[in-house]
Write an enzyme that holds these catalytic residues in place. Structure first.
Site, mmCIF file in Angstrom:
data_model
loop_
_atom_site.group_PDB
_atom_site.id
_atom_site.type_symbol
_atom_site.label_atom_id
_atom_site.label_comp_id
_atom_site.label_asym_id
_atom_site.label_seq_id
_atom_site.Cartn_x
_atom_site.Cartn_y
_atom_site.Cartn_z
ATOM 1 C CG HIS A 1 -17.065 -10.226 11.767
ATOM 2 N ND1 HIS A 1 -17.293 -11.403 11.622
ATOM 3 C CD2 HIS A 1 -15.832 -10.079 12.669
ATOM 4 C CE1 HIS A 1 -16.338 -12.150 12.074
ATOM 5 N NE2 HIS A 1 -15.479 -11.330 12.777
ATOM 6 C CB CYS A 2 -18.266 -6.906 16.232
ATOM 7 S SG CYS A 2 -16.668 -6.483 15.420
ATOM 8 C CG LEU A 3 -21.977 -5.658 18.448
ATOM 9 C CD1 LEU A 3 -22.989 -4.607 19.088
ATOM 10 C CD2 LEU A 3 -20.935 -5.877 19.647
ATOM 11 C CB VAL B 1 -19.828 -13.264 15.507
ATOM 12 C CG1 VAL B 1 -18.677 -14.353 15.456
ATOM 13 C CG2 VAL B 1 -20.839 -13.353 14.389
ATOM 14 C CG ASP B 2 -16.822 -10.443 18.240
ATOM 15 O OD1 ASP B 2 -16.517 -11.351 17.268
ATOM 16 O OD2 ASP B 2 -16.484 -9.470 17.980
#
Ligand code: NAD
Length: 421
Positions: A260-262, A264-265
């Site tokens: 989910h993180c890299l 998107v963030d």
């Protein structure tokens, strides 16, 4: 029933956090819109790999953890932590609708003495400029009547050496009193709490951590593509560089970013930066290189098959590991899914094996055994290297292996049958 903590969002972040608070003796309620998840948790069963049902069940039985779909549970809690998804919209802009929708629910139930902490990853300014006005609209004063802070979750699913409890927690409150209130809550359960001067600093800290990883992974991914042309083993180079005791940090190349993180963030920050006439070029460049990796992987599989006088069209390609990282079943943004799509577009007959992912319903696939498929496939592609698989043995048995994780330990000299990223 009164609760010390309510956590909104019973996902990868919320459930481990609930466990840590409950084990420290606090009473926790998890509030989630998904009735299935709520029922599962209330049976003492965990669907999050980092929290075992064996650990969860006694906490549920003792009443230390409960789950509910009812936001009214927030009224009885002293603190409300928000661990909800912060995705990108279809045109890759921050989508805060879930967080702000939940904030409106919290605002309706906000009372004097409440502490609210946002844990979701987001751009600097979210807590003060988006969340605070909603909470303060009813007339309560931040810093005196209620407290508001940002504290990013840093959990790395699947990791055992650093956990939600042992990883230092960053806290930045809207006022000093807010920071103090959030710290005193976290200090009851977590080993180390570190304060920063504002929610903006805390929000940006989390983004820096993720951007740092994304940029460094892009750097080795670019190097991997150059090494491919040069005929140099990128894994050997990275391992050799990692022997330097200072000034170098090892990042491994791979088939692309997932989770989910890299993926998107970082784009939360590049979007926000545009408001300041500023272009975050490292973020864009890293995104471009990392997003290209599944295409590079397709190219590598194509060339490997070609070396055995086969086309991708009509070939049986067996992917090993489809989740985005080793030893977890998380499929979010997994580059393996992109690779399945690309291979099928070229006419390949795709199958997969993943002990953590029993099926890929959107692709009409179920995990197939390794036995048989390894021998019969025209190409076995190791996309994610879960532990517990004999990769060296697999390389011996397969007709052709493309190893995107350096899992086979091969030096690439098995008669050209093992190709490495
Ligand atoms: N997963 C990670 O490794 C990780 C690490 C650090 C930070 N984060 C950040 O933490 C935040 C949460 O991520 P996650 O991975 O826990 O998400 P998740 O998808 O695992 O869980 C989110 C939960 O929220 C629930 N939900 C959705 N809308 C809701 C609503 N309106 N009210 C109540 N519940 C609702 C969903 O049903 C789900 O159970 C994100 O901002 C993410 O960037 C995630």
């Amino acid at each position: 029933m009164t609760r010390d903590v309510a956590i909104v969002g019973a996902g990868y972040v919320g459930v481990p956090l609930a466990q840590v608070f409950a084990e420290a003796g606090l009473r926790v309620v998890l509030v989630d819109v998904d009735p299935g998840r709520v029922a599962t948790l209330n049976r003492g069963e965990s669907y999050i790999e980092d929290v075992s049902s064996d650990d969860l069940a006694p906490l549920v039985e003792a009443g230390s953890i409960a789950a509910s779909t009812d936001y009214d549970e927030l009224r009885e809690a002293d603190a409300i932590l928000v661990a909800l998804p912060t995705p990108l919209s279809a045109n890759r802009e921050p989508d805060l609708s879930i967080v702000l929708g939940a904030t409106r629910e919290i605002a309706r139930r906000l009372r004097p003495g409440h502490l609210v902490v946002l844990e979701s990853t987001t751009y600097p300014g979210t807590t003060r400029d988006e969340v605070l006005p909603i909470l303060a609209a009813g007339g309560l004063q931040v810093g005196t009547d209620f407290h508001l802070a940002f504290s990013p979750e840093r959990v790395d699913p699947g990791r055992t050496d650093w956990t939600t409890k042992t990883t230092p927690k960053i806290v930045g409150g809207v006022t000093d009193a807010c920071t103090a209130a959030a710290c005193s809550l976290y200090e009851r359960a977590l080993d180390t709490v570190i304060t920063v001067s504002s929610p903006e600093a805390a929000e940006l800290t989390k983004l820096l951590e993720n951007i740092f990883r994304s940029v460094n992974i892009a750097l080795v991914n670019e190097l991997a593509q150059l090494c491919d042309r040069m005929g140099v083993d990128v894994w050997e180079v990275v391992d050799a560089a990692a022997t330097k005791p200072f000034g170098f940090m090892s990042f491994k190349p791979g088939p692309g970013l997932g989770g989910h993180c890299l993926p998107v963030d970082p784009f939360y920050l590049s979007w926000k930066a545009r408001e300041y006439d500023f272009y975050t070029e490292f973020i864009e460049l890293a995104g471009k290189i990392n997003e290209n990796m599944p295409y590079f992987c397709l190219d590598k599989i194509t060339r490997a098959l070609n070396s055995q006088e086969k086309s991708v069209k009509g070939s049986r390609v067996h992917l090993v590991g489809v989740s985005y990282k080793a030893d977890v079943g998380d499929l979010r943004e997994s580059p393996a899914l992109k690779l399945v799509e690309l291979l099928r577009e070229e006419g390949a007959n795709v199958s997969y094996h993943d002990p953590h992912v029993p099926e890929l319903p959107e692709h009409g696939l179920v995990s197939a055994s390794l036995d048989g498929h390894v021998e019969s496939a025209d190409c076995v592609a190791i996309v994610t290297a879960h532990t517990g698989i004999d990769y060296a043995g697999l390389a011996e048995r397969a007709r052709l292996v493309v190893d995107f994780r350096n899992a086979t330990g091969s030096d690439g000299r098995l008669n050209g049958r093992v190709w490495k990223l």
